[in-house]
Design an enzyme around this catalytic site. Structure first.
Site, PDB file in Angstrom:
ATOM      1  N   SER A 174       0.946  -1.396  -0.015  1.00 18.31           N
ATOM      2  CA  SER A 174       0.098  -0.372   0.064  1.00 18.31           C
ATOM      3  C   SER A 174       0.577   1.453  -0.109  1.00 18.31           C
ATOM      4  O   SER A 174       1.600   1.071   0.980  1.00 18.31           O
ATOM      5  CB  SER A 174      -0.790   0.495   1.244  1.00 18.31           C
ATOM      6  OG  SER A 174      -1.624   0.843   1.164  1.00 18.31           O
TER       7      SER A 174
ATOM      8  N   HIS B 291      -0.130   4.256   1.025  1.00 24.75           N
ATOM      9  CA  HIS B 291      -0.490   5.186   2.542  1.00 24.75           C
ATOM     10  C   HIS B 291       1.070   4.472   3.417  1.00 24.75           C
ATOM     11  O   HIS B 291       0.765   5.061   4.324  1.00 24.75           O
ATOM     12  CB  HIS B 291      -1.489   4.068   3.053  1.00 24.75           C
ATOM     13  CG  HIS B 291      -2.917   4.959   1.860  1.00 24.75           C
ATOM     14  ND1 HIS B 291      -3.425   6.672   2.505  1.00 24.75           N
ATOM     15  CD2 HIS B 291      -3.695   4.421   1.379  1.00 24.75           C
ATOM     16  CE1 HIS B 291      -4.737   6.812   1.545  1.00 24.75           C
ATOM     17  NE2 HIS B 291      -4.557   5.318   0.572  1.00 24.75           N
TER      18      HIS B 291
ATOM     19  N   ASP C 206      -5.769  10.012   0.991  1.00 29.21           N
ATOM     20  CA  ASP C 206      -7.048   9.738   0.301  1.00 29.21           C
ATOM     21  C   ASP C 206      -7.850  11.430   1.187  1.00 29.21           C
ATOM     22  O   ASP C 206      -7.827  11.553   1.888  1.00 29.21           O
ATOM     23  CB  ASP C 206      -7.662   8.822   0.631  1.00 29.21           C
ATOM     24  CG  ASP C 206      -7.267   7.611   0.362  1.00 29.21           C
ATOM     25  OD1 ASP C 206      -6.439   7.411  -0.829  1.00 29.21           O
ATOM     26  OD2 ASP C 206      -8.065   6.397   0.981  1.00 29.21           O
TER      27      ASP C 206
ATOM     28  N   GLU D  31      -9.016   6.400  -9.333  1.00 32.26           N
ATOM     29  CA  GLU D  31      -9.355   6.292  -7.642  1.00 32.26           C
ATOM     30  C   GLU D  31      -8.905   7.667  -7.900  1.00 32.26           C
ATOM     31  O   GLU D  31      -8.262   8.597  -7.481  1.00 32.26           O
ATOM     32  CB  GLU D  31      -8.613   6.064  -7.198  1.00 32.26           C
ATOM     33  CG  GLU D  31      -8.856   4.243  -6.554  1.00 32.26           C
ATOM     34  CD  GLU D  31      -7.711   3.570  -5.120  1.00 32.26           C
ATOM     35  OE1 GLU D  31      -7.482   4.573  -4.328  1.00 32.26           O
ATOM     36  OE2 GLU D  31      -7.821   2.876  -4.893  1.00 32.26           O
TER      37      GLU D  31
ATOM     38  N   HIS E  19      -7.504  10.205  -3.975  1.00 29.44           N
ATOM     39  CA  HIS E  19      -6.098   9.231  -3.674  1.00 29.44           C
ATOM     40  C   HIS E  19      -5.339  10.233  -4.151  1.00 29.44           C
ATOM     41  O   HIS E  19      -5.165   9.609  -5.696  1.00 29.44           O
ATOM     42  CB  HIS E  19      -5.910   7.276  -4.200  1.00 29.44           C
ATOM     43  CG  HIS E  19      -4.444   7.047  -3.485  1.00 29.44           C
ATOM     44  ND1 HIS E  19      -4.127   6.148  -2.500  1.00 29.44           N
ATOM     45  CD2 HIS E  19      -3.054   7.065  -3.515  1.00 29.44           C
ATOM     46  CE1 HIS E  19      -2.883   6.408  -2.941  1.00 29.44           C
ATOM     47  NE2 HIS E  19      -2.353   6.170  -3.218  1.00 29.44           N
TER      48      HIS E  19
HETATM   49 ZN   LIG Z   1      -5.918   5.564  -1.118  1.00 30.30          ZN
END
Ligand SMILES: [Zn+2]
Length: 443
Positions: A358, A360, A367, A410, A413
Protein backbone atom coordinates in the site's frame (compact mmCIF):
# COMPACT_ATOMS: atom_id res chain seq x y z
CA UNK A 1 61.48 -10.13 -67.28
CA UNK A 2 62.01 -7.11 -69.40
CA UNK A 3 58.39 -6.04 -68.94
CA UNK A 4 58.64 -6.20 -65.15
CA UNK A 5 61.76 -4.08 -65.20
CA UNK A 6 59.99 -1.51 -67.30
CA UNK A 7 57.07 -1.20 -64.88
CA UNK A 8 59.42 -0.85 -61.91
CA UNK A 9 61.39 1.92 -63.51
CA UNK A 10 58.27 3.84 -64.48
CA UNK A 11 56.98 3.46 -60.93
CA UNK A 12 60.21 4.87 -59.57
CA UNK A 13 59.83 7.87 -61.87
CA UNK A 14 56.22 8.24 -60.80
CA UNK A 15 57.21 8.40 -57.14
CA UNK A 16 59.64 11.20 -57.87
CA UNK A 17 56.90 13.05 -59.70
CA UNK A 18 54.51 12.52 -56.80
CA UNK A 19 56.90 14.01 -54.28
CA UNK A 20 57.16 17.10 -56.42
CA UNK A 21 53.43 17.66 -56.51
CA UNK A 22 52.49 19.69 -53.48
CA UNK A 23 48.97 20.05 -52.21
CA UNK A 24 48.98 23.67 -53.36
CA UNK A 25 49.84 22.62 -56.85
CA UNK A 26 46.94 20.19 -56.79
CA UNK A 27 44.57 22.86 -55.61
CA UNK A 28 45.81 25.46 -58.11
CA UNK A 29 45.40 23.21 -61.09
CA UNK A 30 42.32 21.32 -59.86
CA UNK A 31 44.37 18.31 -60.70
CA UNK A 32 43.29 15.39 -58.55
CA UNK A 33 39.69 16.51 -58.20
CA UNK A 34 38.57 13.80 -60.61
CA UNK A 35 34.92 13.80 -59.51
CA UNK A 36 34.77 17.61 -59.53
CA UNK A 37 33.48 17.88 -55.95
CA UNK A 38 36.07 20.55 -55.01
CA UNK A 39 37.85 18.15 -52.67
CA UNK A 40 40.85 15.97 -53.28
CA UNK A 41 40.47 12.67 -51.48
CA UNK A 42 40.11 8.93 -51.92
CA UNK A 43 36.80 9.31 -53.75
CA UNK A 44 38.77 10.80 -56.64
CA UNK A 45 40.87 7.66 -56.74
CA UNK A 46 37.68 5.65 -57.30
CA UNK A 47 36.63 7.96 -60.12
CA UNK A 48 40.07 7.71 -61.70
CA UNK A 49 40.11 3.91 -61.46
CA UNK A 50 36.62 3.65 -62.95
CA UNK A 51 37.62 5.94 -65.81
CA UNK A 52 40.60 3.77 -66.65
CA UNK A 53 38.35 0.69 -66.64
CA UNK A 54 36.00 2.51 -69.07
CA UNK A 55 33.29 2.54 -66.40
CA UNK A 56 32.84 6.24 -65.82
CA UNK A 57 33.46 9.83 -66.92
CA UNK A 58 36.04 12.27 -65.72
CA UNK A 59 36.90 15.86 -66.55
CA UNK A 60 39.48 16.12 -69.30
CA UNK A 61 43.06 15.95 -68.11
CA UNK A 62 42.38 16.05 -64.39
CA UNK A 63 43.68 12.51 -63.92
CA UNK A 64 46.94 13.03 -65.82
CA UNK A 65 49.22 13.46 -62.84
CA UNK A 66 52.52 12.68 -64.49
CA UNK A 67 51.71 14.98 -67.42
CA UNK A 68 52.50 12.39 -70.09
CA UNK A 69 49.30 13.20 -71.99
CA UNK A 70 47.71 9.85 -71.13
CA UNK A 71 45.50 8.90 -68.21
CA UNK A 72 46.48 5.38 -67.22
CA UNK A 73 47.47 3.08 -64.38
CA UNK A 74 50.65 5.09 -63.69
CA UNK A 75 48.53 8.04 -62.71
CA UNK A 76 46.71 5.79 -60.23
CA UNK A 77 50.04 4.79 -58.70
CA UNK A 78 51.10 8.41 -58.30
CA UNK A 79 47.75 9.26 -56.82
CA UNK A 80 47.97 6.49 -54.24
CA UNK A 81 51.40 7.70 -53.24
CA UNK A 82 50.09 11.18 -53.00
CA UNK A 83 47.28 10.18 -50.67
CA UNK A 84 49.42 7.91 -48.53
CA UNK A 85 52.71 9.73 -48.18
CA UNK A 86 52.97 13.22 -49.56
CA UNK A 87 49.71 14.61 -48.27
CA UNK A 88 50.47 17.72 -46.30
CA UNK A 89 47.13 19.11 -45.30
CA UNK A 90 45.48 20.34 -42.18
CA UNK A 91 42.64 18.15 -40.87
CA UNK A 92 39.11 19.45 -41.06
CA UNK A 93 35.77 18.02 -40.02
CA UNK A 94 35.28 15.71 -37.07
CA UNK A 95 37.53 12.82 -36.08
CA UNK A 96 37.42 10.22 -33.36
CA UNK A 97 40.31 8.87 -31.28
CA UNK A 98 39.86 6.00 -28.82
CA UNK A 99 43.20 4.81 -27.64
CA UNK A 100 45.00 7.72 -26.04
CA UNK A 101 42.96 9.40 -23.31
CA UNK A 102 39.68 7.50 -23.57
CA UNK A 103 37.29 8.15 -26.42
CA UNK A 104 37.38 11.68 -27.74
CA UNK A 105 36.15 13.69 -30.66
CA UNK A 106 38.13 16.39 -32.42
CA UNK A 107 36.51 18.94 -34.70
CA UNK A 108 38.70 21.20 -36.84
CA UNK A 109 37.77 24.14 -38.94
CA UNK A 110 39.96 26.98 -40.26
CA UNK A 111 42.35 27.14 -37.33
CA UNK A 112 39.71 26.62 -34.67
CA UNK A 113 38.21 23.54 -33.16
CA UNK A 114 37.19 21.73 -30.06
CA UNK A 115 37.70 18.37 -28.52
CA UNK A 116 35.22 16.42 -26.45
CA UNK A 117 35.98 13.79 -23.87
CA UNK A 118 33.20 11.47 -24.99
CA UNK A 119 33.02 9.63 -21.66
CA UNK A 120 32.58 12.66 -19.42
CA UNK A 121 30.97 14.96 -21.98
CA UNK A 122 33.54 17.65 -21.11
CA UNK A 123 34.65 19.74 -24.02
CA UNK A 124 37.18 22.46 -24.70
CA UNK A 125 37.75 24.82 -27.59
CA UNK A 126 41.18 25.41 -29.12
CA UNK A 127 43.00 27.46 -31.70
CA UNK A 128 45.59 25.70 -33.78
CA UNK A 129 48.28 26.49 -36.27
CA UNK A 130 49.81 24.01 -38.68
CA UNK A 131 53.27 23.86 -40.09
CA UNK A 132 55.09 20.96 -41.71
CA UNK A 133 52.67 18.35 -40.39
CA UNK A 134 52.90 19.68 -36.90
CA UNK A 135 49.90 21.15 -35.12
CA UNK A 136 50.33 23.62 -32.31
CA UNK A 137 47.26 23.93 -30.06
CA UNK A 138 46.23 26.70 -27.70
CA UNK A 139 43.57 25.31 -25.39
CA UNK A 140 40.60 27.05 -23.83
CA UNK A 141 40.75 30.35 -22.01
CA UNK A 142 43.75 29.29 -19.90
CA UNK A 143 45.88 29.38 -23.02
CA UNK A 144 47.63 26.06 -22.32
CA UNK A 145 49.55 24.82 -25.33
CA UNK A 146 50.07 21.36 -26.76
CA UNK A 147 51.71 20.10 -29.90
CA UNK A 148 51.43 17.00 -32.03
CA UNK A 149 52.99 15.75 -35.22
CA UNK A 150 50.42 14.59 -37.68
CA UNK A 151 51.07 11.47 -39.71
CA UNK A 152 48.59 10.80 -42.46
CA UNK A 153 47.69 7.21 -43.33
CA UNK A 154 45.25 8.32 -45.99
CA UNK A 155 42.50 10.88 -46.01
CA UNK A 156 40.37 8.88 -43.53
CA UNK A 157 43.02 8.09 -40.91
CA UNK A 158 45.87 9.93 -39.30
CA UNK A 159 47.98 9.65 -36.16
CA UNK A 160 48.70 12.36 -33.69
CA UNK A 161 52.16 11.93 -32.18
CA UNK A 162 51.67 13.93 -29.02
CA UNK A 163 54.88 15.52 -27.83
CA UNK A 164 56.44 13.14 -25.25
CA UNK A 165 53.13 11.49 -24.38
CA UNK A 166 52.26 9.03 -27.11
CA UNK A 167 50.32 8.26 -30.23
CA UNK A 168 46.59 8.69 -30.86
CA UNK A 169 44.92 7.12 -33.89
CA UNK A 170 42.20 9.25 -35.40
CA UNK A 171 39.46 8.17 -37.76
CA UNK A 172 37.35 10.46 -39.88
CA UNK A 173 33.69 10.76 -38.85
CA UNK A 174 32.06 13.58 -40.78
CA UNK A 175 32.75 16.79 -42.67
CA UNK A 176 30.97 18.99 -40.13
CA UNK A 177 31.50 20.12 -36.64
CA UNK A 178 29.60 17.87 -34.25
CA UNK A 179 26.93 19.34 -32.03
CA UNK A 180 27.12 19.15 -28.27
CA UNK A 181 23.59 18.88 -26.97
CA UNK A 182 23.14 17.90 -23.35
CA UNK A 183 24.56 14.33 -23.10
CA UNK A 184 21.93 11.64 -22.50
CA UNK A 185 23.75 10.22 -19.46
CA UNK A 186 21.64 7.68 -17.57
CA UNK A 187 20.30 4.15 -17.62
CA UNK A 188 17.47 3.69 -20.11
CA UNK A 189 15.03 0.94 -20.92
CA UNK A 190 13.42 0.88 -24.35
CA UNK A 191 10.14 -0.15 -25.89
CA UNK A 192 8.58 0.24 -29.30
CA UNK A 193 9.39 -1.61 -32.48
CA UNK A 194 12.29 -3.53 -30.96
CA UNK A 195 12.20 -5.96 -28.06
CA UNK A 196 13.28 -4.45 -24.76
CA UNK A 197 16.84 -3.12 -24.72
CA UNK A 198 18.89 -1.55 -21.96
CA UNK A 199 21.15 1.41 -22.68
CA UNK A 200 23.73 2.58 -20.18
CA UNK A 201 24.84 6.01 -21.37
CA UNK A 202 27.77 7.98 -19.96
CA UNK A 203 28.46 11.31 -21.60
CA UNK A 204 28.70 10.60 -25.33
CA UNK A 205 29.55 6.91 -24.92
CA UNK A 206 27.61 3.90 -23.77
CA UNK A 207 26.71 0.26 -24.06
CA UNK A 208 23.51 -1.60 -24.70
CA UNK A 209 22.18 -5.10 -24.38
CA UNK A 210 18.98 -6.74 -25.49
CA UNK A 211 16.76 -8.44 -22.96
CA UNK A 212 16.48 -11.79 -24.72
CA UNK A 213 19.37 -11.94 -27.15
CA UNK A 214 22.78 -12.62 -25.58
CA UNK A 215 24.53 -11.62 -28.82
CA UNK A 216 22.70 -8.36 -29.23
CA UNK A 217 24.94 -6.08 -27.24
CA UNK A 218 27.74 -3.62 -27.84
CA UNK A 219 29.60 -0.46 -27.03
CA UNK A 220 29.23 2.77 -28.95
CA UNK A 221 29.79 6.47 -28.85
CA UNK A 222 27.47 9.00 -30.38
CA UNK A 223 27.08 12.61 -31.36
CA UNK A 224 24.24 14.89 -32.37
CA UNK A 225 23.83 16.23 -35.87
CA UNK A 226 20.84 18.45 -36.56
CA UNK A 227 17.76 16.49 -35.51
CA UNK A 228 19.71 13.26 -35.66
CA UNK A 229 21.85 11.28 -33.35
CA UNK A 230 24.65 9.24 -34.91
CA UNK A 231 25.84 6.11 -33.12
CA UNK A 232 29.31 4.79 -33.93
CA UNK A 233 30.13 1.23 -32.98
CA UNK A 234 33.54 -0.20 -32.11
CA UNK A 235 34.36 -0.72 -35.79
CA UNK A 236 33.45 2.90 -36.54
CA UNK A 237 30.31 1.83 -38.33
CA UNK A 238 27.76 4.65 -38.03
CA UNK A 239 24.02 4.29 -37.51
CA UNK A 240 21.77 7.29 -37.66
CA UNK A 241 18.42 7.91 -35.97
CA UNK A 242 16.06 10.88 -35.78
CA UNK A 243 16.07 12.13 -32.21
CA UNK A 244 13.09 13.64 -30.40
CA UNK A 245 13.35 14.74 -26.78
CA UNK A 246 10.02 14.20 -25.02
CA UNK A 247 10.89 15.39 -21.51
CA UNK A 248 13.62 15.05 -18.89
CA UNK A 249 13.30 11.26 -18.73
CA UNK A 250 12.12 10.31 -22.23
CA UNK A 251 13.26 10.51 -25.82
CA UNK A 252 12.36 8.72 -29.03
CA UNK A 253 14.58 7.49 -31.82
CA UNK A 254 13.38 6.68 -35.32
CA UNK A 255 16.07 4.51 -36.90
CA UNK A 256 16.83 4.68 -40.62
CA UNK A 257 14.79 1.52 -41.24
CA UNK A 258 11.74 3.42 -39.99
CA UNK A 259 11.49 1.59 -36.67
CA UNK A 260 10.78 3.66 -33.57
CA UNK A 261 12.34 3.04 -30.19
CA UNK A 262 11.08 4.80 -27.04
CA UNK A 263 13.68 5.48 -24.36
CA UNK A 264 12.74 5.83 -20.70
CA UNK A 265 15.31 6.73 -18.06
CA UNK A 266 14.99 4.13 -15.32
CA UNK A 267 17.58 4.06 -12.57
CA UNK A 268 16.68 1.60 -9.85
CA UNK A 269 18.24 1.69 -6.38
CA UNK A 270 17.22 -0.47 -3.44
CA UNK A 271 18.04 0.74 0.05
CA UNK A 272 16.94 -1.02 3.24
CA UNK A 273 14.46 -3.06 1.21
CA UNK A 274 12.87 0.06 -0.31
CA UNK A 275 12.94 0.59 -4.06
CA UNK A 276 13.61 4.00 -5.56
CA UNK A 277 13.29 4.60 -9.28
CA UNK A 278 14.90 7.83 -10.52
CA UNK A 279 14.89 8.79 -6.84
CA UNK A 280 11.13 8.20 -6.46
CA UNK A 281 10.11 5.75 -3.72
CA UNK A 282 7.98 3.13 -5.45
CA UNK A 283 5.26 0.99 -3.96
CA UNK A 284 2.82 -0.94 -6.15
CA UNK A 285 1.88 -4.57 -6.75
CA UNK A 286 5.41 -5.35 -7.97
CA UNK A 287 7.36 -3.31 -5.41
CA UNK A 288 6.69 -3.76 -1.68
CA UNK A 289 7.84 -2.10 1.53
CA UNK A 290 9.34 -4.01 4.46
CA UNK A 291 6.73 -4.70 7.16
CA UNK A 292 8.62 -2.62 9.73
CA UNK A 293 8.75 0.47 7.53
CA UNK A 294 6.58 3.41 8.48
CA UNK A 295 7.00 7.13 9.16
CA UNK A 296 3.96 7.00 11.50
CA UNK A 297 2.12 9.77 9.66
CA UNK A 298 2.38 11.82 6.49
CA UNK A 299 6.02 12.83 6.01
CA UNK A 300 6.65 16.47 6.99
CA UNK A 301 7.23 17.39 3.33
CA UNK A 302 3.97 15.73 2.26
CA UNK A 303 2.05 17.40 5.07
CA UNK A 304 3.48 20.83 4.18
CA UNK A 305 2.60 20.33 0.51
CA UNK A 306 -0.92 19.26 1.46
CA UNK A 307 -1.34 22.32 3.68
CA UNK A 308 -0.32 24.57 0.80
CA UNK A 309 -2.75 22.80 -1.53
CA UNK A 310 -5.54 22.95 1.06
CA UNK A 311 -5.07 26.72 1.44
CA UNK A 312 -5.14 27.24 -2.33
CA UNK A 313 -8.37 25.24 -2.64
CA UNK A 314 -9.91 27.14 0.32
CA UNK A 315 -9.21 30.46 -1.43
CA UNK A 316 -11.55 29.18 -4.16
CA UNK A 317 -14.17 28.12 -1.64
CA UNK A 318 -13.32 24.42 -1.72
CA UNK A 319 -12.63 22.17 1.23
CA UNK A 320 -9.90 19.51 1.13
CA UNK A 321 -9.11 17.23 4.02
CA UNK A 322 -7.18 14.01 4.45
CA UNK A 323 -9.57 11.16 5.23
CA UNK A 324 -6.82 8.54 5.21
CA UNK A 325 -3.11 9.33 5.23
CA UNK A 326 -0.50 7.02 6.71
CA UNK A 327 -1.51 3.40 7.25
CA UNK A 328 0.84 0.92 8.94
CA UNK A 329 1.61 -2.53 7.56
CA UNK A 330 -0.50 -4.15 10.27
CA UNK A 331 -3.44 -1.83 9.74
CA UNK A 332 -3.32 -2.49 5.98
CA UNK A 333 -3.27 -6.25 6.70
CA UNK A 334 -6.47 -5.93 8.77
CA UNK A 335 -8.11 -3.74 6.12
CA UNK A 336 -7.14 -5.98 3.19
CA UNK A 337 -8.20 -9.17 4.98
CA UNK A 338 -11.60 -7.68 5.78
CA UNK A 339 -12.12 -6.83 2.07
CA UNK A 340 -11.05 -10.34 1.07
CA UNK A 341 -13.54 -11.81 3.56
CA UNK A 342 -16.30 -9.59 2.16
CA UNK A 343 -15.58 -9.56 -1.62
CA UNK A 344 -13.09 -12.35 -2.31
CA UNK A 345 -9.40 -11.95 -3.16
CA UNK A 346 -9.70 -11.15 -6.89
CA UNK A 347 -12.09 -8.26 -6.31
CA UNK A 348 -10.25 -6.97 -3.23
CA UNK A 349 -7.02 -6.78 -5.26
CA UNK A 350 -8.59 -4.22 -7.63
CA UNK A 351 -9.12 -1.61 -4.92
CA UNK A 352 -7.13 -2.59 -1.84
CA UNK A 353 -3.42 -3.27 -1.57
CA UNK A 354 -1.96 -6.32 0.07
CA UNK A 355 0.07 -5.48 3.20
CA UNK A 356 3.47 -4.07 2.21
CA UNK A 357 2.07 -2.98 -1.16
CA UNK A 358 0.00 0.00 0.00
CA UNK A 359 1.23 3.46 -0.89
CA UNK A 360 -0.34 4.65 2.35
CA UNK A 361 2.47 2.90 4.25
CA UNK A 362 4.95 5.38 2.72
CA UNK A 363 3.47 8.49 4.37
CA UNK A 364 3.54 10.04 0.88
CA UNK A 365 -0.06 9.22 -0.11
CA UNK A 366 -3.43 10.49 1.02
CA UNK A 367 -7.10 9.92 0.28
CA UNK A 368 -8.85 13.27 -0.02
CA UNK A 369 -12.31 13.89 1.48
CA UNK A 370 -13.81 10.43 0.86
CA UNK A 371 -12.47 7.21 -0.59
CA UNK A 372 -15.58 6.47 -2.60
CA UNK A 373 -16.93 6.95 -6.10
CA UNK A 374 -19.25 9.67 -4.76
CA UNK A 375 -16.17 11.93 -4.56
CA UNK A 376 -15.97 12.06 -8.36
CA UNK A 377 -19.02 14.29 -8.66
CA UNK A 378 -17.76 16.95 -6.26
CA UNK A 379 -16.11 20.25 -7.34
CA UNK A 380 -13.18 19.28 -5.12
CA UNK A 381 -12.48 16.21 -7.32
CA UNK A 382 -12.33 18.36 -10.46
CA UNK A 383 -10.11 20.93 -8.73
CA UNK A 384 -7.79 18.21 -7.39
CA UNK A 385 -7.36 16.59 -10.82
CA UNK A 386 -6.52 19.91 -12.43
CA UNK A 387 -4.34 21.48 -9.74
CA UNK A 388 -2.72 18.93 -7.43
CA UNK A 389 0.47 18.72 -9.56
CA UNK A 390 1.20 22.38 -8.75
CA UNK A 391 1.69 21.34 -5.12
CA UNK A 392 3.74 18.22 -5.89
CA UNK A 393 0.95 15.60 -6.05
CA UNK A 394 -0.38 13.32 -8.77
CA UNK A 395 -3.64 11.39 -9.06
CA UNK A 396 -1.94 8.07 -8.61
CA UNK A 397 -4.55 5.73 -10.16
CA UNK A 398 -6.00 7.60 -13.15
CA UNK A 399 -8.94 6.64 -15.30
CA UNK A 400 -8.09 4.33 -18.19
CA UNK A 401 -4.79 3.19 -16.68
CA UNK A 402 -6.18 0.30 -14.63
CA UNK A 403 -4.09 -2.28 -16.49
CA UNK A 404 -0.90 -0.28 -15.82
CA UNK A 405 -1.39 0.71 -12.18
CA UNK A 406 -3.22 -2.46 -11.20
CA UNK A 407 -5.98 -0.42 -9.52
CA UNK A 408 -9.32 0.98 -10.50
CA UNK A 409 -9.69 4.73 -10.95
CA UNK A 410 -9.31 6.50 -7.61
CA UNK A 411 -9.84 10.25 -8.06
CA UNK A 412 -9.31 10.78 -4.31
CA UNK A 413 -5.91 9.09 -3.92
CA UNK A 414 -2.99 11.49 -4.36
CA UNK A 415 0.69 10.71 -4.13
CA UNK A 416 3.36 13.26 -3.25
CA UNK A 417 6.28 13.33 -5.75
CA UNK A 418 7.63 16.84 -5.26
CA UNK A 419 6.81 19.69 -7.60
CA UNK A 420 9.31 18.92 -10.39
CA UNK A 421 8.39 15.26 -10.76
CA UNK A 422 4.65 15.87 -10.32
CA UNK A 423 4.71 18.44 -13.13
CA UNK A 424 6.59 16.08 -15.45
CA UNK A 425 4.24 13.18 -14.78
CA UNK A 426 1.16 15.41 -15.12
CA UNK A 427 2.35 16.90 -18.41
CA UNK A 428 3.25 13.49 -19.82
CA UNK A 429 -0.35 12.28 -19.49
CA UNK A 430 1.11 8.97 -18.27
CA UNK A 431 0.48 7.16 -15.02
CA UNK A 432 3.54 6.68 -12.82
CA UNK A 433 4.07 3.07 -13.98
CA UNK A 434 4.14 4.21 -17.61
CA UNK A 435 6.27 7.23 -16.86
CA UNK A 436 8.96 5.03 -15.26
CA UNK A 437 8.32 2.04 -17.55
CA UNK A 438 7.69 -0.34 -14.65
CA UNK A 439 5.14 -3.05 -13.98
CA UNK A 440 2.55 -3.41 -11.23
CA UNK A 441 1.50 -7.00 -10.67
CA UNK A 442 1.76 -9.48 -7.84
CA UNK A 443 4.31 -12.18 -8.55
ZN1 LIG B 1 -5.67 5.64 -1.04
Amino acid sequence: MKLIYRILSVTAAAVTAAVMITSNAFAAEHRGDCNNDKAVNSKDLLTLSSFILNEGDMCEGCGDFNGDGVVNVYDVVIYRRYLAHTLSIVPSGTWIGRDFDGTRFFSFKDGYGHYVNAETGDSMGFDFTAEDNELEFTLGTAGTTAAADIIWKNDLFFDFEWRDTGCEHLTFLCEDDIELNEPLTGFYVTGGDYSVRYFDIKGYTGSYRARFDENDKGNYCYYFRGNNIVFIDEKNYAKKAAFTRIDRDHFDLVWENGKTEHFTRREVTVKDGITYINGILIVNKTYALPSNYGPGGLTPETQAAFNEMQAAAASEGLSLKVCSGFRSYDYQATLYNSYVARDGKAKADTFSARPGHSEHQTGLAADINMASDAFLNTPEAAWLAENCWKYGFIIRYPKGKEDKTGYKYEPWHVRYLGKENAKLVYESGLCLEEYLSIASSYS
